[in-house]
Design a protein around this motif. Structure first.
Motif, PDB file in Angstrom:
ATOM      1  N   ASN A   1       1.585  28.419 -22.094  1.00 15.09           N
ATOM      2  CA  ASN A   1       1.590  27.162 -22.859  1.00 15.09           C
ATOM      3  C   ASN A   1       2.204  26.019 -22.050  1.00 15.09           C
ATOM      4  OD1 ASN A   1       0.439  28.543 -24.918  1.00 15.09           O
ATOM      5  ND2 ASN A   1       2.279  28.695 -26.177  1.00 15.09           N
ATOM      6  N   LEU A   2       3.176  26.342 -21.200  1.00 15.95           N
ATOM      7  CA  LEU A   2       3.767  25.304 -20.350  1.00 15.95           C
ATOM      8  C   LEU A   2       2.738  24.778 -19.344  1.00 15.95           C
ATOM      9  CD1 LEU A   2       7.411  26.522 -19.656  1.00 15.95           C
ATOM     10  CD2 LEU A   2       6.681  24.469 -20.886  1.00 15.95           C
ATOM     11  N   ILE A   3       1.923  25.691 -18.809  1.00 17.38           N
ATOM     12  CA  ILE A   3       0.860  25.248 -17.882  1.00 17.38           C
ATOM     13  C   ILE A   3      -0.140  24.377 -18.638  1.00 17.38           C
ATOM     14  CG2 ILE A   3      -0.966  25.990 -16.296  1.00 17.38           C
ATOM     15  CD1 ILE A   3       0.636  28.552 -15.821  1.00 17.38           C
TER      16      ILE A   3
ATOM     17  N   GLY B   1       3.415  15.983 -30.121  1.00 16.68           N
ATOM     18  CA  GLY B   1       2.366  15.840 -31.131  1.00 16.68           C
ATOM     19  C   GLY B   1       1.310  16.926 -30.984  1.00 16.68           C
ATOM     20  N   ALA B   2       0.892  17.188 -29.739  1.00 21.99           N
ATOM     21  CA  ALA B   2      -0.125  18.222 -29.493  1.00 21.99           C
ATOM     22  C   ALA B   2       0.418  19.589 -29.900  1.00 21.99           C
ATOM     23  CB  ALA B   2      -0.525  18.226 -28.016  1.00 21.99           C
ATOM     24  N   PHE B   3       1.677  19.873 -29.560  1.00 24.47           N
ATOM     25  CA  PHE B   3       2.276  21.164 -29.908  1.00 24.47           C
ATOM     26  C   PHE B   3       2.327  21.321 -31.429  1.00 24.47           C
ATOM     27  CE2 PHE B   3       5.744  24.074 -30.835  1.00 24.47           C
ATOM     28  CZ  PHE B   3       5.404  25.153 -30.020  1.00 24.47           C
ATOM     29  N   ARG B   4       2.722  20.237 -32.109  1.00 27.00           N
ATOM     30  CA  ARG B   4       2.814  20.280 -33.573  1.00 27.00           C
ATOM     31  C   ARG B   4       1.453  20.566 -34.216  1.00 27.00           C
ATOM     32  NH1 ARG B   4       2.405  18.867 -38.275  1.00 27.00           N
ATOM     33  NH2 ARG B   4       4.154  18.743 -39.706  1.00 27.00           N
ATOM     34  N   LEU B   5       0.418  19.884 -33.712  1.00 26.98           N
ATOM     35  CA  LEU B   5      -0.929  20.091 -34.258  1.00 26.98           C
ATOM     36  C   LEU B   5      -1.398  21.525 -34.026  1.00 26.98           C
ATOM     37  CD1 LEU B   5      -2.544  16.721 -33.157  1.00 26.98           C
ATOM     38  CD2 LEU B   5      -2.393  17.537 -35.512  1.00 26.98           C
ATOM     39  N   ALA B   6      -1.120  22.076 -32.826  1.00 27.89           N
ATOM     40  CA  ALA B   6      -1.517  23.456 -32.523  1.00 27.89           C
ATOM     41  C   ALA B   6      -0.800  24.426 -33.462  1.00 27.89           C
ATOM     42  CB  ALA B   6      -1.201  23.786 -31.067  1.00 27.89           C
ATOM     43  N   ARG B   7       0.492  24.208 -33.674  1.00 28.44           N
ATOM     44  CA  ARG B   7       1.270  25.086 -34.554  1.00 28.44           C
ATOM     45  C   ARG B   7       0.756  24.998 -35.990  1.00 28.44           C
ATOM     46  NH1 ARG B   7       7.430  23.624 -34.960  1.00 28.44           N
ATOM     47  NH2 ARG B   7       6.593  22.213 -36.526  1.00 28.44           N
ATOM     48  N   PHE B   8       0.453  23.754 -36.421  1.00 29.41           N
ATOM     49  CA  PHE B   8      -0.068  23.533 -37.778  1.00 29.41           C
ATOM     50  C   PHE B   8      -1.382  24.300 -37.979  1.00 29.41           C
ATOM     51  CE2 PHE B   8      -2.745  21.036 -40.695  1.00 29.41           C
ATOM     52  CZ  PHE B   8      -1.931  21.021 -41.813  1.00 29.41           C
TER      53      PHE B   8
ATOM     54  N   GLY C   1      -1.942  29.121 -28.253  1.00 33.03           N
ATOM     55  CA  GLY C   1      -2.295  28.702 -26.895  1.00 33.03           C
ATOM     56  C   GLY C   1      -3.713  28.167 -26.829  1.00 33.03           C
ATOM     57  N   ARG C   2      -4.616  28.814 -27.545  1.00 34.97           N
ATOM     58  CA  ARG C   2      -6.019  28.407 -27.570  1.00 34.97           C
ATOM     59  C   ARG C   2      -6.160  27.022 -28.219  1.00 34.97           C
ATOM     60  NH1 ARG C   2     -11.473  31.368 -28.447  1.00 34.97           N
ATOM     61  NH2 ARG C   2     -12.294  30.238 -30.197  1.00 34.97           N
ATOM     62  N   GLU C   3      -5.437  26.799 -29.309  1.00 28.60           N
ATOM     63  CA  GLU C   3      -5.484  25.502 -30.000  1.00 28.60           C
ATOM     64  C   GLU C   3      -4.907  24.396 -29.105  1.00 28.60           C
ATOM     65  OE1 GLU C   3      -6.631  24.616 -32.979  1.00 28.60           O
ATOM     66  OE2 GLU C   3      -7.281  26.606 -33.563  1.00 28.60           O
ATOM     67  N   LEU C   4      -3.743  24.715 -28.486  1.00 31.12           N
ATOM     68  CA  LEU C   4      -3.078  23.735 -27.628  1.00 31.12           C
ATOM     69  C   LEU C   4      -3.979  23.340 -26.462  1.00 31.12           C
ATOM     70  CD1 LEU C   4      -0.334  22.313 -27.380  1.00 31.12           C
ATOM     71  CD2 LEU C   4       0.441  24.171 -25.911  1.00 31.12           C
ATOM     72  N   ASP C   5      -4.691  24.325 -25.922  1.00 34.34           N
ATOM     73  CA  ASP C   5      -5.586  24.103 -24.794  1.00 34.34           C
ATOM     74  C   ASP C   5      -6.626  23.021 -25.128  1.00 34.34           C
ATOM     75  OD1 ASP C   5      -6.299  25.036 -22.145  1.00 34.34           O
ATOM     76  OD2 ASP C   5      -8.158  25.737 -23.056  1.00 34.34           O
ATOM     77  N   SER C   6      -7.253  23.146 -26.303  1.00 34.33           N
ATOM     78  CA  SER C   6      -8.281  22.171 -26.684  1.00 34.33           C
ATOM     79  C   SER C   6      -7.678  20.786 -26.895  1.00 34.33           C
ATOM     80  CB  SER C   6      -8.967  22.603 -27.980  1.00 34.33           C
ATOM     81  OG  SER C   6      -9.630  23.804 -27.780  1.00 34.33           O
ATOM     82  N   LEU C   7      -6.475  20.742 -27.491  1.00 30.93           N
ATOM     83  CA  LEU C   7      -5.830  19.451 -27.763  1.00 30.93           C
ATOM     84  C   LEU C   7      -5.498  18.735 -26.450  1.00 30.93           C
ATOM     85  CD1 LEU C   7      -3.611  20.722 -30.683  1.00 30.93           C
ATOM     86  CD2 LEU C   7      -5.292  18.898 -30.877  1.00 30.93           C
TER      87      LEU C   7
ATOM     88  N   VAL D   1      11.045  14.942 -31.339  1.00 29.28           N
ATOM     89  CA  VAL D   1      11.838  16.099 -31.791  1.00 29.28           C
ATOM     90  C   VAL D   1      11.554  16.392 -33.261  1.00 29.28           C
ATOM     91  CG1 VAL D   1      14.193  16.912 -32.204  1.00 29.28           C
ATOM     92  CG2 VAL D   1      13.631  15.794 -30.046  1.00 29.28           C
ATOM     93  N   LEU D   2      11.459  15.336 -34.081  1.00 26.69           N
ATOM     94  CA  LEU D   2      11.181  15.529 -35.510  1.00 26.69           C
ATOM     95  C   LEU D   2       9.817  16.194 -35.726  1.00 26.69           C
ATOM     96  CD1 LEU D   2      12.559  12.247 -37.120  1.00 26.69           C
ATOM     97  CD2 LEU D   2      13.462  14.569 -37.387  1.00 26.69           C
ATOM     98  N   MET D   3       8.855  15.860 -34.859  1.00 27.83           N
ATOM     99  CA  MET D   3       7.523  16.470 -34.999  1.00 27.83           C
ATOM    100  C   MET D   3       7.567  17.967 -34.741  1.00 27.83           C
ATOM    101  SD  MET D   3       4.475  14.024 -33.662  1.00 27.83           S
ATOM    102  CE  MET D   3       5.185  13.325 -32.180  1.00 27.83           C
ATOM    103  N   VAL D   4       8.282  18.405 -33.685  1.00 28.13           N
ATOM    104  CA  VAL D   4       8.278  19.849 -33.367  1.00 28.13           C
ATOM    105  C   VAL D   4       9.342  20.620 -34.154  1.00 28.13           C
ATOM    106  CG1 VAL D   4       7.270  19.588 -31.072  1.00 28.13           C
ATOM    107  CG2 VAL D   4       9.742  19.542 -31.319  1.00 28.13           C
ATOM    108  N   SER D   5      10.202  19.892 -34.883  1.00 28.70           N
ATOM    109  CA  SER D   5      11.252  20.552 -35.667  1.00 28.70           C
ATOM    110  C   SER D   5      10.637  21.324 -36.837  1.00 28.70           C
ATOM    111  CB  SER D   5      12.224  19.512 -36.212  1.00 28.70           C
ATOM    112  OG  SER D   5      11.635  18.842 -37.310  1.00 28.70           O
ATOM    113  N   ARG D   6      11.502  22.087 -37.531  1.00 27.85           N
ATOM    114  CA  ARG D   6      11.012  22.840 -38.700  1.00 27.85           C
ATOM    115  C   ARG D   6      11.545  22.224 -39.989  1.00 27.85           C
ATOM    116  NH1 ARG D   6       7.100  26.856 -37.956  1.00 27.85           N
ATOM    117  NH2 ARG D   6       7.426  27.925 -36.001  1.00 27.85           N
TER     118      ARG D   6
END
Lengths: 165, 165
Positions: B7-9, A102-109, B60-66, A154-159
Motif C-alpha cells: 500500500n505504501l508503494i 483522502g484516497a486511503f479513506r475512500l479505499a477503507r470506506f 490495496g486493490r481499491e487504493l490502487d484504482s484511486l 488526520v481527521l479523514m483517516v481517523s476512526r
C-alpha cells in the motif's frame, strides 16, 4: 438510460472537479471553490437518484469514489498550492498528504460493510472545508494553513465516529 | 509493516501523480512526463510486492484504482491543457473526457471478475501515451492532439481484448 442516470450524475461530479482544476490553473479561485461545492451537490444527488430509480450498482459505488478523490482530494490540494505560490514545498507536501489521506479513506470506506455513521471525516466535507479556508482566509499564516490541511487529513483517516445526515 | 508495504508503494504512485501536477503547473513538462512514467513503475511494482509478500488485500486493490485515476487520468489531462494554453476549451473538453473514460474503466475493472487479459486499453498505458505525445510532439496540430486524446479515451472504455504482459 434509466440504468445510467445515477452514473451520469457521478460523472458530472468529476466534471466539476476537473473544471475546478482548470479554474485554479487560471487563477479563478472563486470559481474553483464554487465548482467543488457543486461537486458536493452532485455527490449527494447520485446516491439518492440511484436509490429512487432502483438502479444502485457496485459499478456506481466504485465510480463514485474515483470521482470523489479528484473533486475533493486533488482539486482542493491544487487550489491550496496555486492560491499560495509562496507556500512552495511546505504547502505542496500538505496538499499531497491531504489527497493521500483522502484516497486511503475512500479505499477503507469501500471495503467496510455499510453502517449507520461514518468512521472519520468524509472526504467531501474535508475537501469543501479546505477550499473554503483557502478562498475566504487568504491572509492566514502559511504555517496555520498547512496545519489545518494536515488536521483535515488526520481527521479523514481517523476512526472518529461522524453521524450521517 | 509488511502488511502495508504494497500500500505504501501504491501511495508513492499517487505522490508521483501529485508531483506531476505540481510540475505541470510550474511549466516543467519534462518532469511531469518522468513522474507519470515513475507512477507506471510503482503501479507495476505494488501488485508484485503484494503477491510476493502474500499481503494482497481488497483495500490495496481499491487504493490502487484511486491512485491510478490521479496519476494516469488527471495528471496527463492537466499536462495536455497547460502545455497547450492555446487549446482552450477544446483541449479542456478532451482532457476531461479522457479522465472520465479512465475513471469509468477503473470502476468497470474493479467489478469484473479477474481474467487472463484486459477489456480495453489499461489506463496506465493510455496516460503514459498521452503524456509522451504532449511532450515529444509539441508542434502537433491541436485538432490532431484532441482527436488522439479522444481515441485513447474510447480505447479505454472499449471492450477490445488487450493481452497482459
Amino acid at each position: 438510460m434509466k440504468r445510467h442516470a445515477a452514473n451520469l450524475i457521478t460523472l458530472l461530479n468529476l466534471c466539476c472537479g476537473m473544471l475546478s482544476l482548470f479554474a485554479s490553473c487560471s487563477g479563478r479561485f472563486g470559481w474553483a471553490l464554487i465548482l467543488i461545492c457543486l461537486a458536493v451537490l452532485m455527490d449527494n444527488m447520485d446516491g439518492r437518484v440511484a436509490r429512487a430509480l432502483g438502479c444502485s450498482s457496485e459499478l456506481g459505488r466504485e465510480l463514485d469514489s474515483l470521482c470523489d478523490v479528484v473533486s475533493f482530494g486533488v482539486a482542493p490540494a491544487l487550489m491550496l498550492w496555486l492560491a499560495h505560490p509562496e507556500g512552495g514545498w511546505l504547502l505542496f507536501l500538505c496538499g499531497m498528504l491531504f489527497a493521500a489521506a483522502g484516497a486511503f479513506r475512500l479505499a477503507r470506506f469501500n471495503v467496510t460493510p455499510p453502517k449507520k455513521g461514518y468512521d472519520g471525516l468524509p472526504i467531501p466535507v474535508a475537501g469543501a472545508v479546505l477550499a473554503l479556508l483557502v478562498f475566504f482566509l487568504p491572509g492566514m499564516p502559511l504555517w496555520l494553513l498547512a496545519l489545518l490541511a494536515l488536521l483535515l487529513a488526520v481527521l479523514m483517516v481517523s476512526r472518529i465516529p461522524v453521524p450521517k445526515f
